[in-house]
Design a protein around this motif. Sequence first.
Motif, PDB file in Angstrom:
ATOM      1  N   UNK A 101       0.842  -1.202   0.000  1.00  0.00           N
ATOM      2  CA  UNK A 101       0.000   0.000   0.000  1.00  0.00           C
ATOM      3  C   UNK A 101       0.879   1.256   0.000  1.00  0.00           C
ATOM      4  N   UNK A 102       0.564   2.204  -0.862  1.00  0.00           N
ATOM      5  CA  UNK A 102       1.195   3.521  -0.782  1.00  0.00           C
ATOM      6  C   UNK A 102       0.096   4.577  -0.908  1.00  0.00           C
ATOM      7  N   UNK A 103       0.451   5.823  -1.043  1.00  0.00           N
ATOM      8  CA  UNK A 103      -0.583   6.857  -1.084  1.00  0.00           C
ATOM      9  C   UNK A 103      -0.229   7.900  -2.137  1.00  0.00           C
ATOM     10  N   UNK A 104      -1.220   8.653  -2.513  1.00  0.00           N
ATOM     11  CA  UNK A 104      -1.014   9.732  -3.484  1.00  0.00           C
ATOM     12  C   UNK A 104      -1.901  10.903  -3.060  1.00  0.00           C
ATOM     13  N   UNK A 105      -1.289  12.066  -2.978  1.00  0.00           N
ATOM     14  CA  UNK A 105      -2.064  13.238  -2.544  1.00  0.00           C
ATOM     15  C   UNK A 105      -2.669  13.948  -3.740  1.00  0.00           C
ATOM     16  N   UNK A 106      -3.892  14.437  -3.533  1.00  0.00           N
ATOM     17  CA  UNK A 106      -4.523  15.260  -4.564  1.00  0.00           C
ATOM     18  C   UNK A 106      -3.880  16.648  -4.520  1.00  0.00           C
ATOM     19  N   UNK A 107      -3.770  17.390  -5.579  1.00  0.00           N
ATOM     20  CA  UNK A 107      -4.240  17.067  -6.920  1.00  0.00           C
ATOM     21  C   UNK A 107      -3.331  16.060  -7.630  1.00  0.00           C
ATOM     22  N   UNK A 108      -3.960  15.260  -8.483  1.00  0.00           N
ATOM     23  CA  UNK A 108      -3.217  14.205  -9.172  1.00  0.00           C
ATOM     24  C   UNK A 108      -2.536  14.745 -10.425  1.00  0.00           C
ATOM     25  N   UNK A 109      -1.270  14.411 -10.535  1.00  0.00           N
ATOM     26  CA  UNK A 109      -0.509  14.829 -11.714  1.00  0.00           C
ATOM     27  C   UNK A 109      -0.008  13.577 -12.429  1.00  0.00           C
ATOM     28  N   UNK A 110       0.436  13.760 -13.659  1.00  0.00           N
ATOM     29  CA  UNK A 110       0.950  12.619 -14.437  1.00  0.00           C
ATOM     30  C   UNK A 110       2.160  12.003 -13.726  1.00  0.00           C
ATOM     31  N   UNK A 111       3.076  12.880 -13.263  1.00  0.00           N
ATOM     32  CA  UNK A 111       4.280  12.365 -12.595  1.00  0.00           C
ATOM     33  C   UNK A 111       3.927  11.608 -11.314  1.00  0.00           C
ATOM     34  N   UNK A 112       2.959  12.163 -10.566  1.00  0.00           N
ATOM     35  CA  UNK A 112       2.540  11.522  -9.318  1.00  0.00           C
ATOM     36  C   UNK A 112       1.930  10.154  -9.579  1.00  0.00           C
ATOM     37  N   UNK A 113       1.147  10.094 -10.654  1.00  0.00           N
ATOM     38  CA  UNK A 113       0.484   8.848 -11.016  1.00  0.00           C
ATOM     39  C   UNK A 113       1.516   7.792 -11.421  1.00  0.00           C
ATOM     40  N   UNK A 114       2.479   8.219 -12.230  1.00  0.00           N
ATOM     41  CA  UNK A 114       3.517   7.276 -12.671  1.00  0.00           C
ATOM     42  C   UNK A 114       4.337   6.761 -11.489  1.00  0.00           C
ATOM     43  N   UNK A 115       4.638   7.660 -10.553  1.00  0.00           N
ATOM     44  CA  UNK A 115       5.432   7.256  -9.383  1.00  0.00           C
ATOM     45  C   UNK A 115       4.662   6.259  -8.529  1.00  0.00           C
ATOM     46  N   UNK A 116       3.353   6.501  -8.371  1.00  0.00           N
ATOM     47  CA  UNK A 116       2.542   5.609  -7.528  1.00  0.00           C
ATOM     48  C   UNK A 116       2.396   4.216  -8.148  1.00  0.00           C
ATOM     49  N   UNK A 117       2.464   4.171  -9.476  1.00  0.00           N
ATOM     50  CA  UNK A 117       2.250   2.890 -10.156  1.00  0.00           C
ATOM     51  C   UNK A 117       3.517   2.061 -10.305  1.00  0.00           C
ATOM     52  N   UNK A 118       4.645   2.647  -9.929  1.00  0.00           N
ATOM     53  CA  UNK A 118       5.903   1.915 -10.077  1.00  0.00           C
ATOM     54  C   UNK A 118       5.902   0.733  -9.132  1.00  0.00           C
ATOM     55  N   UNK A 119       5.959  -0.460  -9.691  1.00  0.00           N
ATOM     56  CA  UNK A 119       6.011  -1.633  -8.827  1.00  0.00           C
ATOM     57  C   UNK A 119       7.194  -2.498  -9.227  1.00  0.00           C
ATOM     58  N   UNK A 120       7.811  -3.147  -8.253  1.00  0.00           N
ATOM     59  CA  UNK A 120       8.924  -4.014  -8.622  1.00  0.00           C
ATOM     60  C   UNK A 120       8.414  -5.155  -9.488  1.00  0.00           C
ATOM     61  N   UNK A 121       9.129  -5.430 -10.563  1.00  0.00           N
ATOM     62  CA  UNK A 121       8.689  -6.504 -11.485  1.00  0.00           C
ATOM     63  C   UNK A 121       8.760  -7.848 -10.802  1.00  0.00           C
ATOM     64  N   UNK A 122       7.716  -8.647 -11.014  1.00  0.00           N
ATOM     65  CA  UNK A 122       7.728  -9.992 -10.449  1.00  0.00           C
ATOM     66  C   UNK A 122       8.783 -10.808 -11.158  1.00  0.00           C
ATOM     67  N   UNK A 123       9.646 -11.446 -10.392  1.00  0.00           N
ATOM     68  CA  UNK A 123      10.686 -12.233 -11.044  1.00  0.00           C
ATOM     69  C   UNK A 123      10.091 -13.539 -11.547  1.00  0.00           C
ATOM     70  N   UNK A 124      10.464 -13.889 -12.757  1.00  0.00           N
ATOM     71  CA  UNK A 124       9.944 -15.109 -13.363  1.00  0.00           C
ATOM     72  C   UNK A 124      10.830 -16.276 -12.966  1.00  0.00           C
ATOM     73  N   UNK A 125      10.252 -17.387 -12.553  1.00  0.00           N
ATOM     74  CA  UNK A 125      11.088 -18.520 -12.176  1.00  0.00           C
ATOM     75  C   UNK A 125      12.001 -18.909 -13.334  1.00  0.00           C
ATOM     76  N   UNK A 126      13.234 -19.173 -13.027  1.00  0.00           N
ATOM     77  CA  UNK A 126      14.199 -19.512 -14.063  1.00  0.00           C
ATOM     78  C   UNK A 126      14.125 -20.988 -14.409  1.00  0.00           C
ATOM     79  N   UNK A 127      14.473 -21.273 -15.645  1.00  0.00           N
ATOM     80  CA  UNK A 127      14.603 -22.669 -16.049  1.00  0.00           C
ATOM     81  C   UNK A 127      13.286 -23.332 -16.326  1.00  0.00           C
ATOM     82  N   UNK A 128      13.340 -24.395 -17.100  1.00  0.00           N
ATOM     83  CA  UNK A 128      12.114 -25.104 -17.437  1.00  0.00           C
ATOM     84  C   UNK A 128      12.118 -26.512 -16.887  1.00  0.00           C
TER      85      UNK A 128
END
Lengths: 459, 74
Positions: A101-128
């Motif tokens: 959970x994180x937060x974003x203060x109004x008023x909403x801006x493009x930069x604020x929105x992009x920052x809030x949506x930054x999530x660490x990429x899920x690592x894909x299991x290696x190998x088959x």
Amino acid sequence: MKILVVDDDAEFCSAASMMLELLGHEALTANSLKQAITYIDAHKYNTSPIDHILLDFMLPDGSGLHLLDALQGIAQKPRVTLVTGHPSVKQMVLNLTDDNVNYMLKPITKDGLEAALLIPKRSRPQGGDKASSAKGGVKRYFGCLVGESRVMHELYTMIERVGTTSANVLLMGESGAGKEVVANAIHQAAKTSGQLVATNCGALTNDLISSELFGHEKGAFTGAVSAKAGVFEQAKEGTLFLDEVTEMPIEHQPTLLRALETNSIVRVGGVKQIPINCRVVSATNRTETELAEKQVLREDIYFRLAVFPIKVPALRERRDDIALLARLFLDQLNEQNGTQRLMNDQQLSRLEQYDWPGNVRELKHTIHRAFIMVDPASQLITLPDDFSSPFSKKSSSATNHAVTAGNTIESVEKELILVTLKELKGDKPQAAKMLGISLKTLYNRINKYSDLSEFSDAP
Amino acid sequence: MDDTQYISTHELKNTIHDFRNTLNRVSMQAELAKMMLNQGLPAEKAIEAIDKAIAGCQKCSEQLNDFSLGGPQK
């Protein structure tokens, strides 16, 4: 990303979803807590779940915090951004132990929105490799499949073989059997550089289906404010999973066939041929007989999609895995909730004897319900007296083995033994266990009833 | 007694909340218009967003007017 905007202000929802679409995301909107929970429930087991939620605090039917409670227990929990005008919320969010959970203060801006949506990429299991992980003592094949029964090992072999090719795969199996997990396993086995992209053909309206599959150009139709790549393009050098492919309207199937035959698509409103390069794994819960009789899939499409058909076994066809799966689900719930709840052998035995018409999904729900209904003194989970659901009743009444007045006890007994033996492909020790009689008694009954002679060991 | 003392803390919080929401709308619509123009979308779409921003400014002005008179005018 698929993002759910939850706010009672319709104008805010509309503006936020347009901003998100311009940033290349897919946006859904909900104006109340109830509507948001409905969306989350609908996407919980979807192959394309909600990735992120923009959440208003004050909703007409409750607090946004109630939604955080509703997210507990979801395997792929969406990240949540609380949207508020009050700077005081910052401290409240810091007090939440949930990193999600994180937060974003109004008023909403493009930069604020992009920052809030930054999530660490899920690592894909290696190998088959088949046995790619063994967390908590449970071996996960291809990083996602669990089961040690014979039918599952046959399935693993098929996945391994088809994984090294580029053949299209059609997965057939009952609802809840885990077709989407098998699709993921095929993707893992393929070791491709692209990603797994999933879409549910049954959930797309006639108007949206072409746009979802093939994308659209800017201005192609009202509301197409920007160009969008379809799932075929998104799955470049990866895997495209078409769930419920047989629910796709038949009039759209020629376009799909053309894409599969020419390995290229044209976006809606576009003229340029765009090459596609992905394996298509499709899934259906219809049987082969239904496919042929009900003509839900054109024959030419079937042969394109089902180059390598795979039947995903129902849970009752892999009873040996029920205890393993039940323990796994209980361990997961204990881990998520920091508890040490238990299950005894008697409970496991009851689980193994039930038919599970809703398959692994139904078993998982049953364990979750039993986990909630724990006995506080012993910490033993409490299974319901009756596992049946409206669907299991429907399923059992759909078969022709209903008991009716006028039948003799003998005829019902004979029928029950016959059905059980057929279901278990003649496995007598298992049948005896399921019927609650000794193996000797079962042999006596087989010898007694001539209709059961096909199961007799006598020459 | 000072005029402001007629406004309770609760009412004041609500009023501030309303101001914030209106200003947020203005800001979002302006941001949206900017994004649309930057991405080469039709000017009509951007104008639509700008019109909404202007409407938001007018609404904010009305709210301020009401506030200065001690509350929404019936």
